[in-house]
Write a protein that holds these residues in place. Structure first.
Motif, PDB file in Angstrom:
ATOM      1  N   TYR A 118       0.843  -1.199   0.000  1.00  0.00           N
ATOM      2  CA  TYR A 118       0.000   0.000   0.000  1.00  0.00           C
ATOM      3  C   TYR A 118       0.875   1.244   0.000  1.00  0.00           C
ATOM      4  O   TYR A 118       0.572   2.234  -0.667  1.00  0.00           O
ATOM      5  N   ALA A 119       1.979   1.202   0.752  1.00  0.00           N
ATOM      6  CA  ALA A 119       2.887   2.355   0.809  1.00  0.00           C
ATOM      7  C   ALA A 119       3.483   2.652  -0.558  1.00  0.00           C
ATOM      8  O   ALA A 119       3.599   3.807  -0.957  1.00  0.00           O
ATOM      9  N   THR A 120       3.838   1.601  -1.308  1.00  0.00           N
ATOM     10  CA  THR A 120       4.406   1.791  -2.635  1.00  0.00           C
ATOM     11  C   THR A 120       3.403   2.466  -3.565  1.00  0.00           C
ATOM     12  O   THR A 120       3.737   3.391  -4.303  1.00  0.00           O
ATOM     13  N   ARG A 121       2.153   2.000  -3.506  1.00  0.00           N
ATOM     14  CA  ARG A 121       1.133   2.531  -4.411  1.00  0.00           C
ATOM     15  C   ARG A 121       0.727   3.952  -4.058  1.00  0.00           C
ATOM     16  O   ARG A 121       0.149   4.656  -4.873  1.00  0.00           O
ATOM     17  N   THR A 122       0.986   4.391  -2.828  1.00  0.00           N
ATOM     18  CA  THR A 122       0.546   5.721  -2.421  1.00  0.00           C
ATOM     19  C   THR A 122       1.706   6.710  -2.239  1.00  0.00           C
ATOM     20  O   THR A 122       1.509   7.786  -1.682  1.00  0.00           O
ATOM     21  N   LEU A 174       3.989   6.069   6.054  1.00  0.00           N
ATOM     22  CA  LEU A 174       3.957   5.262   4.836  1.00  0.00           C
ATOM     23  C   LEU A 174       5.119   5.615   3.902  1.00  0.00           C
ATOM     24  O   LEU A 174       5.738   4.740   3.291  1.00  0.00           O
ATOM     25  N   HIS A 175       5.412   6.904   3.823  1.00  0.00           N
ATOM     26  CA  HIS A 175       6.486   7.375   2.949  1.00  0.00           C
ATOM     27  C   HIS A 175       7.840   6.835   3.428  1.00  0.00           C
ATOM     28  O   HIS A 175       8.660   6.384   2.618  1.00  0.00           O
ATOM     29  N   ILE A 176       8.066   6.873   4.730  1.00  0.00           N
ATOM     30  CA  ILE A 176       9.336   6.397   5.285  1.00  0.00           C
ATOM     31  C   ILE A 176       9.445   4.884   5.139  1.00  0.00           C
ATOM     32  O   ILE A 176      10.516   4.357   4.827  1.00  0.00           O
ATOM     33  N   ARG A 177       8.340   4.196   5.356  1.00  0.00           N
ATOM     34  CA  ARG A 177       8.337   2.727   5.298  1.00  0.00           C
ATOM     35  C   ARG A 177       8.850   2.229   3.948  1.00  0.00           C
ATOM     36  O   ARG A 177       9.627   1.278   3.880  1.00  0.00           O
ATOM     37  N   HIS A 178       8.423   2.859   2.886  1.00  0.00           N
ATOM     38  CA  HIS A 178       8.891   2.442   1.566  1.00  0.00           C
ATOM     39  C   HIS A 178      10.167   3.180   1.166  1.00  0.00           C
ATOM     40  O   HIS A 178      11.079   2.588   0.580  1.00  0.00           O
ATOM     41  N   GLY A 179      10.232   4.480   1.502  1.00  0.00           N
ATOM     42  CA  GLY A 179      11.335   5.308   1.043  1.00  0.00           C
ATOM     43  C   GLY A 179      12.687   4.910   1.600  1.00  0.00           C
ATOM     44  O   GLY A 179      13.697   4.959   0.891  1.00  0.00           O
ATOM     45  N   PHE A 180      12.733   4.508   2.885  1.00  0.00           N
ATOM     46  CA  PHE A 180      14.011   4.138   3.501  1.00  0.00           C
ATOM     47  C   PHE A 180      14.597   2.912   2.807  1.00  0.00           C
ATOM     48  O   PHE A 180      15.778   2.885   2.450  1.00  0.00           O
ATOM     49  N   TRP A 181      13.758   1.907   2.591  1.00  0.00           N
ATOM     50  CA  TRP A 181      14.223   0.687   1.925  1.00  0.00           C
ATOM     51  C   TRP A 181      14.638   0.994   0.484  1.00  0.00           C
ATOM     52  O   TRP A 181      15.653   0.507  -0.004  1.00  0.00           O
ATOM     53  N   SER A 182      13.842   1.814  -0.203  1.00  0.00           N
ATOM     54  CA  SER A 182      14.141   2.166  -1.589  1.00  0.00           C
ATOM     55  C   SER A 182      15.461   2.926  -1.690  1.00  0.00           C
ATOM     56  O   SER A 182      16.259   2.697  -2.600  1.00  0.00           O
ATOM     57  N   GLY A 217      21.475  -2.192  -0.012  1.00  0.00           N
ATOM     58  CA  GLY A 217      20.615  -3.364   0.031  1.00  0.00           C
ATOM     59  C   GLY A 217      21.233  -4.564  -0.681  1.00  0.00           C
ATOM     60  O   GLY A 217      22.034  -4.427  -1.589  1.00  0.00           O
ATOM     61  N   SER A 218      20.866  -5.720  -0.206  1.00  0.00           N
ATOM     62  CA  SER A 218      21.282  -6.969  -0.836  1.00  0.00           C
ATOM     63  C   SER A 218      20.284  -8.046  -0.448  1.00  0.00           C
ATOM     64  O   SER A 218      19.412  -7.829   0.398  1.00  0.00           O
ATOM     65  N   ARG A 219      20.408  -9.191  -1.052  1.00  0.00           N
ATOM     66  CA  ARG A 219      19.468 -10.268  -0.772  1.00  0.00           C
ATOM     67  C   ARG A 219      19.537 -10.686   0.700  1.00  0.00           C
ATOM     68  O   ARG A 219      18.527 -11.010   1.317  1.00  0.00           O
ATOM     69  N   THR A 220      20.737 -10.655   1.296  1.00  0.00           N
ATOM     70  CA  THR A 220      20.893 -11.070   2.694  1.00  0.00           C
ATOM     71  C   THR A 220      20.452  -9.987   3.675  1.00  0.00           C
ATOM     72  O   THR A 220      20.014 -10.277   4.777  1.00  0.00           O
ATOM     73  N   ARG A 221      20.582  -8.697   3.259  1.00  0.00           N
ATOM     74  CA  ARG A 221      20.228  -7.600   4.160  1.00  0.00           C
ATOM     75  C   ARG A 221      18.817  -7.077   3.938  1.00  0.00           C
ATOM     76  O   ARG A 221      18.367  -6.184   4.657  1.00  0.00           O
ATOM     77  N   ASP A 222      18.126  -7.603   2.952  1.00  0.00           N
ATOM     78  CA  ASP A 222      16.820  -7.073   2.571  1.00  0.00           C
ATOM     79  C   ASP A 222      15.821  -7.117   3.727  1.00  0.00           C
ATOM     80  O   ASP A 222      15.127  -6.140   4.000  1.00  0.00           O
ATOM     81  N   ARG A 223      15.743  -8.265   4.413  1.00  0.00           N
ATOM     82  CA  ARG A 223      14.786  -8.403   5.518  1.00  0.00           C
ATOM     83  C   ARG A 223      15.110  -7.446   6.653  1.00  0.00           C
ATOM     84  O   ARG A 223      14.212  -6.834   7.230  1.00  0.00           O
ATOM     85  N   ALA A 224      16.404  -7.281   6.971  1.00  0.00           N
ATOM     86  CA  ALA A 224      16.812  -6.377   8.049  1.00  0.00           C
ATOM     87  C   ALA A 224      16.480  -4.929   7.704  1.00  0.00           C
ATOM     88  O   ALA A 224      16.006  -4.167   8.554  1.00  0.00           O
ATOM     89  N   ALA A 278      13.107  -0.103   8.378  1.00  0.00           N
ATOM     90  CA  ALA A 278      12.173   0.852   7.785  1.00  0.00           C
ATOM     91  C   ALA A 278      10.842   0.834   8.525  1.00  0.00           C
ATOM     92  O   ALA A 278      10.259   1.891   8.813  1.00  0.00           O
ATOM     93  N   ASN A 279      10.345  -0.349   8.851  1.00  0.00           N
ATOM     94  CA  ASN A 279       9.074  -0.465   9.578  1.00  0.00           C
ATOM     95  C   ASN A 279       9.170   0.136  10.975  1.00  0.00           C
ATOM     96  O   ASN A 279       8.259   0.840  11.422  1.00  0.00           O
ATOM     97  N   VAL A 280      10.277  -0.131  11.666  1.00  0.00           N
ATOM     98  CA  VAL A 280      10.462   0.395  13.030  1.00  0.00           C
ATOM     99  C   VAL A 280      10.572   1.916  12.997  1.00  0.00           C
ATOM    100  O   VAL A 280       9.962   2.614  13.818  1.00  0.00           O
TER     101      VAL A 280
END
Length: 223
Positions: free
Chosen positions: A107-111, A171-179, A187-194, A199-201
């Motif tokens: 939802y954050a990505t779409r908005t 919502l902006h931070i949740r998607h923007g930080f990861w992006s 970012g990498s495949r191993t660090r993606d979840r972290a 970003a969520n926290v």
């Protein structure tokens, strides 16, 4: 060289990422400062005065504050312009809409686009309300931010505008930080979840921290 970097998609995304992180750092500091309101009018007003004297006597009165404001304005403009141009470039590349939406898009990505517009309008209102006092409800008192904040959050529309904007921030931070992490190569495949967890926290803490102030006024904890 700078023009070549700016004209590229990667360059615009990098500008978005760096300017976004600058604004995120400001939001963290701003939220911590806002929470001083729970320690009373004297503490909060003294903090607001201190912001204007940071760096003295080397820096003149309010020079440091204005320096921060200039950096923030540049970051906001750079972020908005690069976001708009990337959006237009994306539309030109795909003039027809997808038949099927991406199922994994959050939802954050779409908005993100609407969230950016909401935040842009909010910044203008917030400055006119609590910095210049142009649209402030009641009698704006220069040098007394505690009283001005209480005035704003004593109105239903002041609370409504602020709450909607802070939810958009989350919502902006949740998607923007990861992006931003992906754009800057962190970012990498191993660090993606972290990274997504961070970003969520961050989004949760900042949203809760900013919303604590209007809730405090509404409940009478801050009065």
């Amino acid at each position: 060289m700078a023009r070549t970097v700016w004209d590229s998609t990667v360059g615009k995304k990098t500008v978005m990422a760096v300017s976004g992180l600058i604004m995120l750092l400001y939001l963290v500091v701003h939220m911590i400062g806002n929470l001083k309101i729970f320690f009373g009018a004297g503490e909060f007003n003294h903090y607001a005065h201190w912001l204007r004297t940071v760096g003295e006597p080397f820096m003149h009165y309010e020079w440091t504050l204005w320096l921060v404001r200039v950096v923030l304005v540049i970051a906001v403009v750079a972020h908005a312009v690069s976001a708009y141009q990337l959006s237009r470039r994306d539309i030109r590349a795909r003039p027809s809409k997808y038949v099927h939406k991406k199922p994994r898009a959050s939802y954050a990505t779409r908005t993100m686009r609407w969230g950016g517009i909401i935040l842009g309008l909010f910044i203008v209102w917030h400055v006119l309300d609590l910095t210049t006092g142009t649209v402030h409800s009641g009698g704006f008192e220069a040098g007394k931010p505690y009283q001005n904040v209480v005035d704003t959050f004593s109105t239903w529309y002041g609370n409504a505008i602020y709450i909607v904007a802070m939810l958009a921030v989350g919502l902006h931070i949740r998607h923007g930080f990861w992006s931003a992490a992906q754009t800057l190569g962190v970012g990498s495949r191993t660090r993606d979840r972290a990274l997504k967890a961070v970003a969520n926290v961050l989004a949760l803490l900042l949203t809760a921290g900013f919303l604590a102030v209007p809730v405090g006024v509404m409940t009478g904890v801050v009065s």
